[in-house]
Design a protein around this motif. Structure first.
Motif, PDB file in Angstrom:
ATOM      1  N   LEU A  64      10.644  21.661  63.151  1.00 30.74           N
ATOM      2  CA  LEU A  64       9.573  21.565  63.918  1.00 30.74           C
ATOM      3  C   LEU A  64       8.982  22.821  64.800  1.00 30.74           C
ATOM      4  O   LEU A  64       9.157  22.915  65.693  1.00 30.74           O
ATOM      5  N   THR A  65       8.822  23.830  63.984  1.00 29.12           N
ATOM      6  CA  THR A  65       8.357  25.343  64.503  1.00 29.12           C
ATOM      7  C   THR A  65       6.944  25.692  63.900  1.00 29.12           C
ATOM      8  O   THR A  65       6.672  25.125  62.786  1.00 29.12           O
ATOM      9  N   ARG A  66       6.503  26.531  64.798  1.00 24.58           N
ATOM     10  CA  ARG A  66       4.885  26.824  64.400  1.00 24.58           C
ATOM     11  C   ARG A  66       4.854  27.426  62.994  1.00 24.58           C
ATOM     12  O   ARG A  66       3.677  27.376  62.441  1.00 24.58           O
ATOM     13  N   GLY A  67       5.736  28.355  62.731  1.00 21.97           N
ATOM     14  CA  GLY A  67       5.551  29.054  61.478  1.00 21.97           C
ATOM     15  C   GLY A  67       6.026  28.462  60.107  1.00 21.97           C
ATOM     16  O   GLY A  67       6.141  28.765  59.144  1.00 21.97           O
ATOM     17  N   ASN A  68       6.294  27.109  60.477  1.00 20.54           N
ATOM     18  CA  ASN A  68       7.215  26.430  59.399  1.00 20.54           C
ATOM     19  C   ASN A  68       6.547  25.105  58.883  1.00 20.54           C
ATOM     20  O   ASN A  68       7.119  24.424  58.270  1.00 20.54           O
ATOM     21  N   ILE A  69       5.041  25.344  59.132  1.00 19.24           N
ATOM     22  CA  ILE A  69       4.600  23.998  58.401  1.00 19.24           C
ATOM     23  C   ILE A  69       3.202  24.421  57.585  1.00 19.24           C
ATOM     24  O   ILE A  69       2.600  25.329  58.139  1.00 19.24           O
ATOM     25  N   LYS A  70       3.130  23.784  56.448  1.00 21.66           N
ATOM     26  CA  LYS A  70       1.732  24.201  55.790  1.00 21.66           C
ATOM     27  C   LYS A  70       1.134  22.471  55.386  1.00 21.66           C
ATOM     28  O   LYS A  70       1.265  22.153  54.332  1.00 21.66           O
ATOM     29  N   PRO A  71       0.259  22.416  56.263  1.00 19.40           N
ATOM     30  CA  PRO A  71      -0.391  20.865  56.367  1.00 19.40           C
ATOM     31  C   PRO A  71      -1.377  21.118  55.234  1.00 19.40           C
ATOM     32  O   PRO A  71      -1.972  22.109  55.107  1.00 19.40           O
ATOM     33  N   MET A 110       7.588  21.062  55.513  1.00 21.35           N
ATOM     34  CA  MET A 110       8.302  21.948  56.489  1.00 21.35           C
ATOM     35  C   MET A 110       9.482  22.498  55.908  1.00 21.35           C
ATOM     36  O   MET A 110      10.432  21.526  55.596  1.00 21.35           O
ATOM     37  N   GLY A 111       9.720  23.920  55.989  1.00 23.91           N
ATOM     38  CA  GLY A 111      11.028  24.296  55.454  1.00 23.91           C
ATOM     39  C   GLY A 111      12.058  23.857  56.234  1.00 23.91           C
ATOM     40  O   GLY A 111      12.282  23.557  57.218  1.00 23.91           O
ATOM     41  N   ALA A 112      13.370  23.728  55.075  1.00 19.13           N
ATOM     42  CA  ALA A 112      14.457  23.183  55.724  1.00 19.13           C
ATOM     43  C   ALA A 112      15.692  24.235  55.758  1.00 19.13           C
ATOM     44  O   ALA A 112      16.788  24.134  56.148  1.00 19.13           O
ATOM     45  N   GLY A 113      15.165  25.611  55.499  1.00 17.60           N
ATOM     46  CA  GLY A 113      16.067  26.700  55.639  1.00 17.60           C
ATOM     47  C   GLY A 113      16.874  27.086  56.754  1.00 17.60           C
ATOM     48  O   GLY A 113      18.029  27.442  56.746  1.00 17.60           O
ATOM     49  N   SER A 117      16.267  29.072  45.115  1.00 19.11           N
ATOM     50  CA  SER A 117      16.200  27.482  45.616  1.00 19.11           C
ATOM     51  C   SER A 117      15.236  27.277  46.697  1.00 19.11           C
ATOM     52  O   SER A 117      15.124  28.052  47.661  1.00 19.11           O
ATOM     53  N   HIS A 118      14.518  26.137  46.990  1.00 25.79           N
ATOM     54  CA  HIS A 118      13.575  25.755  47.983  1.00 25.79           C
ATOM     55  C   HIS A 118      14.285  24.567  48.554  1.00 25.79           C
ATOM     56  O   HIS A 118      14.692  23.525  47.616  1.00 25.79           O
ATOM     57  N   SER A 119      14.030  24.043  49.754  1.00 20.92           N
ATOM     58  CA  SER A 119      14.263  22.861  50.453  1.00 20.92           C
ATOM     59  C   SER A 119      13.362  22.865  51.420  1.00 20.92           C
ATOM     60  O   SER A 119      13.009  23.723  52.236  1.00 20.92           O
ATOM     61  N   PHE A 120      12.674  21.718  51.675  1.00 16.06           N
ATOM     62  CA  PHE A 120      11.777  21.323  52.494  1.00 16.06           C
ATOM     63  C   PHE A 120      11.771  19.831  52.773  1.00 16.06           C
ATOM     64  O   PHE A 120      12.123  19.177  51.838  1.00 16.06           O
ATOM     65  N   LEU A 121      11.120  19.415  54.020  1.00 16.90           N
ATOM     66  CA  LEU A 121      10.679  18.100  54.220  1.00 16.90           C
ATOM     67  C   LEU A 121       9.353  17.893  54.380  1.00 16.90           C
ATOM     68  O   LEU A 121       8.570  18.702  54.702  1.00 16.90           O
ATOM     69  N   ALA A 122       8.858  16.786  53.740  1.00 15.68           N
ATOM     70  CA  ALA A 122       7.307  16.443  53.870  1.00 15.68           C
ATOM     71  C   ALA A 122       7.223  15.370  54.774  1.00 15.68           C
ATOM     72  O   ALA A 122       7.525  14.185  54.525  1.00 15.68           O
ATOM     73  N   PRO A 150      12.633  14.415  51.901  1.00 20.73           N
ATOM     74  CA  PRO A 150      13.306  15.642  51.592  1.00 20.73           C
ATOM     75  C   PRO A 150      12.957  15.962  50.114  1.00 20.73           C
ATOM     76  O   PRO A 150      13.102  15.107  49.298  1.00 20.73           O
ATOM     77  N   PHE A 151      12.913  17.268  50.001  1.00 17.70           N
ATOM     78  CA  PHE A 151      12.592  17.856  48.511  1.00 17.70           C
ATOM     79  C   PHE A 151      13.608  18.918  48.501  1.00 17.70           C
ATOM     80  O   PHE A 151      13.548  19.709  49.211  1.00 17.70           O
ATOM     81  N   SER A 152      13.972  19.288  47.186  1.00 20.79           N
ATOM     82  CA  SER A 152      14.863  20.365  46.970  1.00 20.79           C
ATOM     83  C   SER A 152      14.602  20.645  45.409  1.00 20.79           C
ATOM     84  O   SER A 152      14.210  19.870  44.730  1.00 20.79           O
ATOM     85  N   GLY A 153      14.647  21.953  45.335  1.00 18.64           N
ATOM     86  CA  GLY A 153      14.564  22.339  43.872  1.00 18.64           C
ATOM     87  C   GLY A 153      14.584  23.815  43.920  1.00 18.64           C
ATOM     88  O   GLY A 153      15.009  24.448  44.619  1.00 18.64           O
ATOM     89  N   SER A 154      14.162  24.350  42.796  1.00 21.40           N
ATOM     90  CA  SER A 154      13.732  26.039  42.533  1.00 21.40           C
ATOM     91  C   SER A 154      12.473  26.232  42.344  1.00 21.40           C
ATOM     92  O   SER A 154      11.693  25.471  41.593  1.00 21.40           O
ATOM     93  N   TYR A 155      11.895  27.381  42.955  1.00 23.91           N
ATOM     94  CA  TYR A 155      10.801  27.628  42.900  1.00 23.91           C
ATOM     95  C   TYR A 155      10.261  27.953  41.321  1.00 23.91           C
ATOM     96  O   TYR A 155      11.261  28.566  40.528  1.00 23.91           O
TER      97      TYR A 155
END
Length: 993
Positions: free
Chosen positions: A746-753, A567-570, A627-632, A615-620
């Motif tokens: 926790l929004t509809r466009g922000n999850i990638k299961p 889930m994106g943290a942006g 830079s990317h940040s997301f929670l899994a 939590p995960f952070s890094g660069s694509y």
């Protein structure tokens, strides 16, 4: 698994097969053999796994705390009869595609295991390992390098002083800086006063200098003999070839000896005892709540597999999760922050032990901790254990024996470690793997009623062989130890003649010359680049009917379904970004609007293999390199419980709650205690994170989420609890902020299961995921980016002080990322520097436990690090010279080939189907496509010396001001380093952790 080829009683290659047993849960066959001539034992586990494992180990029984077993483990790997080179073990790391190479010293055994996927490599490594174990040189200089030695130093006043050096000496100084290590070692000494366990097999720093070279050789002669040995092999290579190889190499050259190395059972006490041990703690302002208290019991014999299972179940019931009654009673007492170090059931010794207690308490609370432990257990014994607790404990055991992973070790190594203790004490290794009969017996006994309650009385309430143990902080202890060592060295110096001093200097010079000497290691076997498979493993998502929303992988995962959902943290507010790791902890562990945290913990244990948020952070990895940040959000479950998993996921997502303030406070304190305990054991990682924190946005977020910055942030919140009138206000604000984070992710466009497992389970999971997704708010689109968080651009030159008697020195600078053509060369340079320069300078000469170079292709950062290091200034000088070394090109094409092999070994490290698919999914999330990976490996295999030197000259000639530096050490060591650094007009900025 067919057992036609092997039969009990059959003679095979000089062995007799003593037992053949199917291991159905892991689709394997265990063949037990005994060598006819020497009585050496061999366990072979036959299966289809191409990651083959070998190990040889010995029952080793120290009779003092000089570290003889540990120092011998190091020294036998410093040259042998056939491979007469200084360091064949580390040289083989370079010449191999091993997936694991190491050696272990336990309290009563010493082991030399490895794993590899390459058959040629398997025999190469076995050859070196066998020669090292059975025919080592054990020369005096290696003993002095690895164990301990005296060296002279000249003071500013031109006086001569002595100092102790040695890899194990410094390793154990570092180890015994950790309260966890002090408690664990002291507990064994208290509970087993009449057996080998009372001694520190790793070595007490104060006693290590008493060990002589002759003692070491005698210990090898006594224990490292085939008649006291155990061999282990695992995988798909033919057993007969291995047996013939071992026979020809070792066993045919020995006769049987009667070796009495058995460890007797500890005589039992009639009355309980008490013990107290001090540990070094340097902060007098923060002393009152730095005690630990625990109760430890001697329990069953390691050979009694049924009682081991009973105690494993009791451990899970009492302590396994936050709903477990003993854990809950201790934590809810508010006397401390977390369970004490060493808490749990330990089944590795001849007599097993069970420990539980609390850390971060006051001295006055010790008796209260003991009372809570006994009153809780007595209440359970009197009133009965809730059936749900029993069911969830048994479910956890069933789940974890079904799950096969290569983390943290290859599965063949994990299997060996699971029964090594039982085997060396003449127990049945089969009973450690095939537990069905014991499990059935346990379930029948439980059905009869009050079985486990009786066991609580037997092992805890009525067991007089127990100790109430207190660990107490001592702000003077480190200084006392330093003074005692100085006093000892002064006394030694007084006894020495000029001739003795000349000999010490001469030995130091000979050792230094030996360490500097270029060796011809061509005598060692090696692989060539033609042995490296040129392809990379590619795992693509599968198409499963009616699965359209989730990414899915139809894999054979032993009846387990894996679920993950980034889930994106942006869109998280920037002022709340430091709170993200704690949000991940509390999202799963603080209860929901429907259920308390205890009930949630109970349900998770009863029906799943675990649910977590990370939590995960890094660069694509794409060329744009944002830079990317997301929670899994992740979970795993047996196929029969898939619906149950998603009942819980649904509850977390739709009914999250952070309203239980007492729970939030407890979680914060436990989280802080966990981070604090990890600083000394993972000091090198923290130092590198601190050094690189201003080199990129992703590095800054990594430090903010996982480094000392995160620890300081959490400590800043908990410090405010000291003012009671603020407590509820702080927790109320915290609760609101955690809710804001939940709402933003926790929004509809922000999850990638993604789902991994069997088709039928995938289909069930997909329906549930779609239903959960439908109910999410539609506030935002995908936010897999890092918000614009500002950070300093100046590079650190810092020293951070804490409770440690050794140092961790980190340095980082910018290079290029994985998509750049120079990236494979930087990966190779990291291996060359470690193997050819840092290992020699930092470990062999400097006496640190480790020195290494790391290239991070995701961020394009290059780092140096040292672990349990007695030096600071010297190590920083080594880093400078390392850059000169690699730029000067003082290495060969063979060295480059060996470094390429090491990088390939990491690239091709195998995983079991579930985790392998999970890694493939996250490669897609971070845009690490197969073309980038393939191009990297293709370029890697074509590297030559000229290319490496060109790359080195591009990145390793940069100005020192472009490097970030951070050191974690004691305040005294940092101040001493600054006196030395003052000559260079740049001192470390000092900060308290």
């Amino acid at each position: 698994m067919e057992s036609i080829a092997f039969k009990k009683g059959q003679n095979l290659c000089g062995y007799t097969i003593t037992q053949v047993t199917p291991l159905e849960t892991i689709d394997s066959l265990m063949v037990q053999l005994e060598h006819i001539k020497t009585k050496a034992r061999h366990i072979h586990i036959l299966n289809k796994d191409k990651e083959n494992t070998f190990g040889v180990f010995f029952r080793t029984v120290p009779q003092d705390s000089s570290g003889v077993a540990h120092i011998l483990e190091h020294t036998v790997l410093c040259g042998s009869k056939e491979f007469n080179v200084r360091d064949p073990f580390f040289s083989m790391i370079k010449r191999s595609l091993s997936t694991f190479m190491n050696a272990f010293t336990a309290s009563d055994w010493t082991m030399y295991p490895f794993s590899t996927q390459n058959p040629k490599d398997y025999y190469n490594l076995m050859n070196v390992y066998l020669d090292a174990a059975f025919f080592p040189r054990i020369d005096e200089l290696s003993f002095k390098q690895e164990g301990h030695r005296l060296e002279t130093i000249e003071t500013e006043d031109k006086d001569i002083e002595l100092e102790y050096k040695g890899v194990v000496y410094n390793e154990m100084k570092g180890a015994m800086s950790s309260p966890a290590q002090v408690l664990g070692r002291s507990l064994l000494a208290s509970l087993y006063p009449d057996t080998t366990y009372r001694y520190n097999s790793g070595g007490e720093p104060s006693e290590i200098p008493t060990l002589t070279w002759e003692n070491l050789k005698d210990f090898h002669a006594e224990y490292y003999h085939p008649s006291n040995s155990y061999f282990y092999t695992y995988g798909n290579l033919p057993l007969e070839e291995t047996l013939l190889f071992i026979g020809k190499k070792v066993l045919d050259k020995f006769e049987r000896l009667d070796i009495d190395s058995k460890v007797p059972s500890q005589p039992r006490w009639d009355t309980p005892r008490k013990a107290t041990q001090a540990y070094a703690y340097s902060d007098p302002e923060d002393l009152s709540k730095k005690y630990q208290a625990c109760v430890a019991w001697l329990t069953c014999d390691i050979k009694d597999s049924f009682e081991i299972l009973v105690l494993t179940v009791l451990e899970q019931i009492l302590l396994g999760n936050s709903a477990s009654p003993l854990r809950k009673a201790l934590i809810d007492s508010n006397l401390g922050t977390a369970l004490s170090d060493s808490t749990g059931f330990d089944s590795d010794n001849r007599d097993t032990l069970f420990t539980c207690g609390l850390k971060d308490i006051t001295k006055d609370s010790v008796k209260q901790v003991e009372d809570i432990i006994f009153s809780t257990i007595e209440k359970l014994a009197d009133k009965g254990i809730d059936q749900n607790l029993i069911d969830s404990a048994i479910h956890q055991i069933e789940f974890h024996r079904k799950e096969i992973t290569n983390t943290p070790y290859p599965f063949g190594i994990k299997l060996l470690l699971s029964f090594a203790g039982t085997l060396i004490h003449d127990g049945d290794p089969v009973s450690c793997v095939n537990i069905d009969d014991d499990l059935d017996k346990l379930k029948k006994q439980i059905k009869k009623g009050l079985f486990l309650e009786k066991k609580l009385r037997q092992y805890f309430l009525e067991n007089s062989h127990r100790v109430l143990f207190t660990l107490e902080p001592d702000t003077t202890l480190e200084q006392k130890n330093i003074q005692e060592t100085k006093k000892e060295l002064k006394a030694l110096l007084k006894q020495m003649t000029q001739k003795d001093l000349e000999q010490i200097k001469k030995d130091a010079k000979i050792l230094e010359e030996l360490q500097e000497k270029e060796e011809d290691v061509s005598v060692l076997p090696t692989l060539d680049l033609v042995d490296v498979p040129p392809e990379i493993e590619i795992i693509k998502p599968d198409t499963v009917k009616n699965v359209t929303f989730s990414t899915c992988y139809d894999k054979a995962t032993s009846g387990i379904l894996y679920f993950t959902c980034p889930m994106g943290a942006g869109n998280i507010p920037t002022d709340l970004f430091a709170l993200v790791p704690f949000f991940c902890q509390s999202f799963i562990n603080s209860g929901t609007k429907k259920h308390s945290y205890e009930k949630i913990a109970e349900l998770m244990d009863m029906y799943t293999g675990g649910i977590s948020a990370t939590p995960f952070s890094g660069s694509y990895f794409s060329k744009e390199a944002q830079s990317h940040s997301f929670l899994a959000l992740q979970g795993k479950v047996l196929d029969r419980n898939v619906e149950r998993l998603f009942d819980l996921i649904k509850e977390f997502v739709e009914a999250y709650s952070f309203k239980d303030f007492d729970r939030l406070k407890s979680l914060l304190l436990q989280y802080q205690a966990g981070m604090e305990a990890s600083i000394v054991s993972n000091g090198h990682r923290y130092a590198i994170s601190l050094a690189s924190r201003h080199l990129s946005q992703a590095s800054y977020i990594n430090e903010l989420w996982h480094g000392i910055a995160q620890y300081k942030f959490i400590k800043g919140i908990t410090e405010q609890f000291k003012t009671d009138d603020k407590k509820n206000k702080i927790l109320e604000t915290l609760s609101k902020n955690l809710g804001k984070i939940a709402k933003s992710v926790l929004t509809r466009g922000n999850i990638k299961p993604a789902i991994i497992g069997d088709k039928s389970s995938i289909t069930v999971a997909e329906k549930r995921i779609k239903a959960i997704h439908k109910k999410l708010s539609n506030d935002s689109e995908s936010s897999f980016f890092t918000p614009d968080i500002s950070f300093k651009q100046d590079l650190p030159y810092d020293g951070w002080y804490t409770n440690t008697s050794v140092s961790f020195v980190g340095q980082s600078f910018k290079t290029v990322r994985m998509t750049h053509e120079d990236s494979p060369g930087l990966a190779v340079i990291s291996k060359i520097l470690r193997s050819l320069y840092l290992h020699r300078e930092i470990r062999e000469k400097g006496g640190a436990y480790g020195g290494f170079a790391i290239y991070n292709p995701e961020e394009g950062l290059f780092s140096f690090g040292s672990y349990r290091d007695p030096h600071i200034k010297r190590t920083l000088d080594v880093y400078k010279k390392a850059c000169d070394f690699i730029s000067n090109g003082d290495y060969s094409q063979t060295d480059i080939k060996e470094a390429i092999l090491q990088v390939c070994s990491e690239i091709d490290k195998p995983e079991t189907p579930g985790p392998a698919a999970m890694k493939a999914f996250y490669r897609d999330i971070t845009k690490l496509d197969d073309d980038i990976r393939r191009q990297f490996k293709d370029s890697l295999l074509k590297l030559d010396k000229k290319r490496i030197q060109d790359i080195a000259e591009s990145y390793f000639t940069i100005n020192e001001t472009l490097k970030g530096t951070a050191v974690i050490s004691s305040k005294a060591s940092l101040e001493q380093a600054n006196i030395q650094l003052s000559l260079e007009e740049k001192q470390l900025n000092l900060f308290k952790i």
